[in-house]
Design a protein around this motif. Structure first.
Motif, PDB file in Angstrom:
ATOM      1  N   ILE A  21       5.048  14.362 -26.093  1.00 14.38           N
ATOM      2  CA  ILE A  21       6.206  14.685 -26.876  1.00 14.38           C
ATOM      3  C   ILE A  21       5.861  15.883 -27.811  1.00 14.38           C
ATOM      4  N   GLY A  22       4.765  15.449 -28.581  1.00 15.46           N
ATOM      5  CA  GLY A  22       4.159  16.647 -29.301  1.00 15.46           C
ATOM      6  C   GLY A  22       4.083  17.910 -28.632  1.00 15.46           C
ATOM      7  N   ASP A  23       3.290  17.794 -27.425  1.00 12.65           N
ATOM      8  CA  ASP A  23       3.070  19.180 -26.477  1.00 12.65           C
ATOM      9  C   ASP A  23       4.411  19.601 -26.185  1.00 12.65           C
ATOM     10  N   SER A  30       0.835  13.300 -34.553  1.00 17.24           N
ATOM     11  CA  SER A  30       0.839  12.328 -35.789  1.00 17.24           C
ATOM     12  C   SER A  30       2.357  12.554 -36.432  1.00 17.24           C
ATOM     13  N   THR A  31       2.655  13.982 -36.280  1.00 17.04           N
ATOM     14  CA  THR A  31       4.231  14.165 -36.479  1.00 17.04           C
ATOM     15  C   THR A  31       5.167  13.300 -35.832  1.00 17.04           C
ATOM     16  N   LEU A  47      15.221  18.448 -33.409  1.00 19.33           N
ATOM     17  CA  LEU A  47      16.188  17.494 -32.936  1.00 19.33           C
ATOM     18  C   LEU A  47      16.774  17.940 -31.747  1.00 19.33           C
ATOM     19  N   LEU A  48      16.923  19.324 -31.878  1.00 18.70           N
ATOM     20  CA  LEU A  48      17.703  20.188 -30.663  1.00 18.70           C
ATOM     21  C   LEU A  48      16.718  19.960 -29.454  1.00 18.70           C
ATOM     22  N   LYS A  49      15.588  20.123 -29.664  1.00 17.35           N
ATOM     23  CA  LYS A  49      14.739  20.046 -28.570  1.00 17.35           C
ATOM     24  C   LYS A  49      14.512  18.564 -28.029  1.00 17.35           C
TER      25      LYS A  49
END
Length: 68
Positions: A21-23, A30-31, A47-49
């Protein structure tokens, strides 16, 4: 349902890791972890992404009102 619980359910339902998800969103793993534990909330751009990535309505994701 809190947004963190909804995000985790969506992510796990897709067989994705927090790093995946981070990528995809260009944020640190960590986010994503902080979002899932409700320590912080994603900003509007994230949120849109996320809504686009999971194919869900932005309003439902923002409210955490998703049925996995």
């Amino acid at each position: 349902m809190f947004i963190g619980k909804a995000l985790r359910a969506l992510r796990e339902g897709q067989g994705m890791s927090q790093r995946d998800i981070g990528d995809a969103l260009v944020v640190e793993q960590s986010t994503v972890s902080r979002w899932e534990t409700n320590s912080t909330r994603p900003n509007v751009e994230s949120l849109l992404k996320l809504a686009a990535l999971f194919g869900v309505k932005l309003e439902d994701l923002a409210k955490g009102e998703l049925e996995p």
